[in-house]
Design a protein around this motif. Sequence first.
Motif, mmCIF file in Angstrom:
data_model
loop_
_atom_site.group_PDB
_atom_site.id
_atom_site.type_symbol
_atom_site.label_atom_id
_atom_site.label_comp_id
_atom_site.label_asym_id
_atom_site.label_seq_id
_atom_site.Cartn_x
_atom_site.Cartn_y
_atom_site.Cartn_z
ATOM 1 N N ARG A 73 -61.335 53.119 -21.079
ATOM 2 C CA ARG A 73 -61.903 52.651 -22.351
ATOM 3 C C ARG A 73 -62.531 53.818 -23.116
ATOM 4 O O ARG A 73 -62.317 53.963 -24.332
ATOM 5 C CB ARG A 73 -62.964 51.585 -22.047
ATOM 6 N N GLU A 74 -63.278 54.673 -22.416
ATOM 7 C CA GLU A 74 -63.927 55.809 -23.051
ATOM 8 C C GLU A 74 -62.905 56.848 -23.522
ATOM 9 O O GLU A 74 -63.073 57.476 -24.574
ATOM 10 C CB GLU A 74 -64.928 56.457 -22.082
ATOM 11 N N LEU A 75 -61.856 57.056 -22.753
ATOM 12 C CA LEU A 75 -60.812 58.009 -23.155
ATOM 13 C C LEU A 75 -60.125 57.580 -24.442
ATOM 14 O O LEU A 75 -59.820 58.422 -25.311
ATOM 15 C CB LEU A 75 -59.777 58.151 -22.023
ATOM 16 N N LYS A 76 -59.889 56.283 -24.573
ATOM 17 C CA LYS A 76 -59.193 55.789 -25.755
ATOM 18 C C LYS A 76 -60.069 55.843 -27.011
ATOM 19 O O LYS A 76 -59.563 55.777 -28.131
ATOM 20 C CB LYS A 76 -58.710 54.355 -25.521
ATOM 21 N N LYS A 77 -61.380 55.991 -26.793
ATOM 22 C CA LYS A 77 -62.286 56.144 -27.934
ATOM 23 C C LYS A 77 -62.321 57.584 -28.435
ATOM 24 O O LYS A 77 -62.781 57.863 -29.544
ATOM 25 C CB LYS A 77 -63.717 55.739 -27.523
ATOM 26 N N ASN A 78 -61.869 58.525 -27.593
ATOM 27 C CA ASN A 78 -61.934 59.957 -27.889
ATOM 28 C C ASN A 78 -60.602 60.423 -28.486
ATOM 29 O O ASN A 78 -59.566 60.374 -27.833
ATOM 30 C CB ASN A 78 -62.241 60.714 -26.590
ATOM 31 N N LYS A 79 -60.640 60.904 -29.723
ATOM 32 C CA LYS A 79 -59.411 61.314 -30.396
ATOM 33 C C LYS A 79 -58.705 62.449 -29.655
ATOM 34 O O LYS A 79 -57.475 62.552 -29.683
ATOM 35 C CB LYS A 79 -59.728 61.745 -31.826
ATOM 36 N N GLU A 80 -59.485 63.317 -28.982
ATOM 37 C CA GLU A 80 -58.891 64.447 -28.290
ATOM 38 C C GLU A 80 -58.271 64.057 -26.940
ATOM 39 O O GLU A 80 -57.432 64.771 -26.418
ATOM 40 C CB GLU A 80 -59.971 65.515 -28.033
ATOM 41 N N ALA A 81 -58.716 62.920 -26.407
ATOM 42 C CA ALA A 81 -58.264 62.531 -25.064
ATOM 43 C C ALA A 81 -57.458 61.243 -25.052
ATOM 44 O O ALA A 81 -56.907 60.875 -23.999
ATOM 45 C CB ALA A 81 -59.466 62.385 -24.132
ATOM 46 N N MET A 82 -57.348 60.570 -26.177
ATOM 47 C CA MET A 82 -56.721 59.247 -26.188
ATOM 48 C C MET A 82 -55.227 59.278 -25.874
ATOM 49 O O MET A 82 -54.638 58.272 -25.481
ATOM 50 C CB MET A 82 -56.943 58.571 -27.543
ATOM 51 N N LEU A 111 -55.811 47.913 -21.881
ATOM 52 C CA LEU A 111 -56.686 49.045 -22.196
ATOM 53 C C LEU A 111 -55.895 50.319 -22.477
ATOM 54 O O LEU A 111 -56.455 51.291 -22.988
ATOM 55 C CB LEU A 111 -57.656 49.299 -21.038
ATOM 56 N N GLY A 112 -54.587 50.318 -22.153
ATOM 57 C CA GLY A 112 -53.747 51.466 -22.483
ATOM 58 C C GLY A 112 -53.249 52.262 -21.292
ATOM 59 O O GLY A 112 -52.826 53.417 -21.449
ATOM 60 N N ALA A 113 -53.271 51.679 -20.101
ATOM 61 C CA ALA A 113 -52.763 52.388 -18.923
ATOM 62 C C ALA A 113 -51.247 52.528 -19.003
ATOM 63 O O ALA A 113 -50.553 51.686 -19.577
ATOM 64 C CB ALA A 113 -53.147 51.639 -17.655
ATOM 65 N N SER A 114 -50.733 53.616 -18.430
ATOM 66 C CA SER A 114 -49.288 53.837 -18.433
ATOM 67 C C SER A 114 -48.606 53.166 -17.247
ATOM 68 O O SER A 114 -47.459 52.732 -17.339
ATOM 69 C CB SER A 114 -48.994 55.337 -18.396
ATOM 70 N N MET A 152 -62.093 50.950 -8.630
ATOM 71 C CA MET A 152 -63.457 50.732 -8.161
ATOM 72 C C MET A 152 -64.094 52.052 -7.739
ATOM 73 O O MET A 152 -63.710 52.655 -6.749
ATOM 74 C CB MET A 152 -63.465 49.759 -6.975
ATOM 75 N N MET A 153 -65.084 52.496 -8.520
ATOM 76 C CA MET A 153 -65.807 53.735 -8.238
ATOM 77 C C MET A 153 -67.254 53.589 -8.687
ATOM 78 O O MET A 153 -67.531 52.856 -9.640
ATOM 79 C CB MET A 153 -65.164 54.917 -8.980
ATOM 80 N N PRO A 154 -68.195 54.265 -8.048
ATOM 81 C CA PRO A 154 -69.595 54.201 -8.458
ATOM 82 C C PRO A 154 -69.827 54.996 -9.742
ATOM 83 O O PRO A 154 -69.069 55.900 -10.065
ATOM 84 C CB PRO A 154 -70.335 54.848 -7.278
ATOM 85 N N GLY A 155 -70.889 54.642 -10.471
ATOM 86 C CA GLY A 155 -71.230 55.383 -11.687
ATOM 87 C C GLY A 155 -70.445 54.908 -12.883
ATOM 88 O O GLY A 155 -70.999 54.355 -13.834
ATOM 89 N N MET A 156 -69.153 55.107 -12.846
ATOM 90 C CA MET A 156 -68.242 54.604 -13.890
ATOM 91 C C MET A 156 -66.905 54.318 -13.255
ATOM 92 O O MET A 156 -66.309 55.186 -12.618
ATOM 93 C CB MET A 156 -68.076 55.626 -15.026
ATOM 94 N N ASP A 157 -66.437 53.088 -13.399
ATOM 95 C CA ASP A 157 -65.169 52.721 -12.766
ATOM 96 C C ASP A 157 -63.990 53.132 -13.635
ATOM 97 O O ASP A 157 -64.135 53.701 -14.724
ATOM 98 C CB ASP A 157 -65.133 51.230 -12.446
ATOM 99 N N GLY A 158 -62.773 52.840 -13.121
ATOM 100 C CA GLY A 158 -61.560 53.262 -13.812
ATOM 101 C C GLY A 158 -61.339 52.577 -15.147
ATOM 102 O O GLY A 158 -60.868 53.210 -16.109
ATOM 103 N N PHE A 159 -61.666 51.290 -15.236
ATOM 104 C CA PHE A 159 -61.500 50.562 -16.495
ATOM 105 C C PHE A 159 -62.364 51.182 -17.597
ATOM 106 O O PHE A 159 -61.906 51.412 -18.723
ATOM 107 C CB PHE A 159 -61.868 49.093 -16.323
ATOM 108 N N THR A 160 -63.610 51.439 -17.267
ATOM 109 C CA THR A 160 -64.530 52.013 -18.261
ATOM 110 C C THR A 160 -64.113 53.433 -18.620
ATOM 111 O O THR A 160 -64.230 53.853 -19.781
ATOM 112 C CB THR A 160 -65.974 52.011 -17.711
#
Length: 405
Positions: A64-73, A96-99, A53-61
């Motif tokens: 999700r965005e990291l897994k869309k990025n080939k360099e950061a996935m 979502l791909g958490a370790s 839970m964080m303002p602006g963009m939470d941890g789930f999102t």
Amino acid sequence: MKILVVDDNKNDRKLLRELLTSRGYDVSEASNGIEALVSVEASKPDLIISDVMMPGMDGFTLLRELKKNKEAMDIPLVFYTAHYETDMDKDLAMKLGASRYIVKPIRMENLIQEIESVLREYDAGLIKPKLSLINKEEEYLREYSKRVVKKLEDNIANLENEIKERMKVEEQQKQTLTELARAKAELEQFVHLGSRDMQQPLKTVYNNLELICQRYHSKFEPEDADLFIRTKEEVSRMQKRNNDLIAFSRMVTRFEKTDCESVLERVLENLRSSIKKSGSVVTHDDPLPVVMADDMQIVQLFHNLIDNSIKFRGTEKPRIHIRAEKRMNEWQFSFKDNGIGIDPELHDRIFLISQNLYGKESQSTGMGMAICKKIVERHGGRIWVDSKTGAGSTFYFTIPANGQT
């Protein structure tokens, strides 16, 4: 190895930074998902530890965005949260791909073990970076919405329960205050009636003693005459104390423009006999202010403070100086004398009812300073004393400059 800590709580970030830095890790910080993406773009970390839970963009999102990025996935992400602690939350995170999904609170050594376990696994190639099992955006939004709605429902339910508890506490406090106000009023009424009923018997006793002394004084033995005189003085002191109790229990404050110069003139006239007899010198700074106050109570306040300085004088003739100083939104008055002073250990006691600190020989009723305190507090001010034994006393009190509070 580089670790990025993502949390909107500054203290939590600091705690993790200190913990990880002490283990030799290079730590950077971000306060939400948006800042984390910028940080990853600038310098790719080996591991991300993120709150949910964080303002602006939470941890789930963020994940999700990291897994869309080939360099950061391929960056492993460990969730470390206190607010999303259900199995449903953990299930979405792992999909979502958490370790790892770690729920606070946890012992710091156990947290370090989990983090280092993830790093070892990835470093050794024992496991491949987890991919998201939720590929379609609508599926993600549906799963994400379920968790958010559930969390909102839980928060609303908790808030409603908290409001109910607060209302219950406030109602209990209201009842307590009502009961205290009623008990206070009943006590004041009891004191007032009891003291009033004592007036006539005390007056009768005093008059009878006076009559006996006049008629039979010549027939008294010296010790009997002395006994009658001391008894009269004690009855007189009881009368004064009784009058003080009546005044204390029936104090009603009415605010009006009160000229403290005029107040002082009246008080000095009332105390003229005591001042003359003691050789007291009363001075003051010009001019004393006009304040919004109860005129009669300010007269009583000035009277008690000056009379106190005259009563508790030393070997020198009493010198009493009065001054008033404007400080911010209040007037601070001071009454300074050269009397016998007060032991600092007794400063807190002097304003209590019945605290005659000098014995019966002082002719004090023990009510004067208590009445002063009540008057000052009725005006929204404070009263205190600065004094040492043998070094005189200075009594201070404040009155709001803008009237009733």
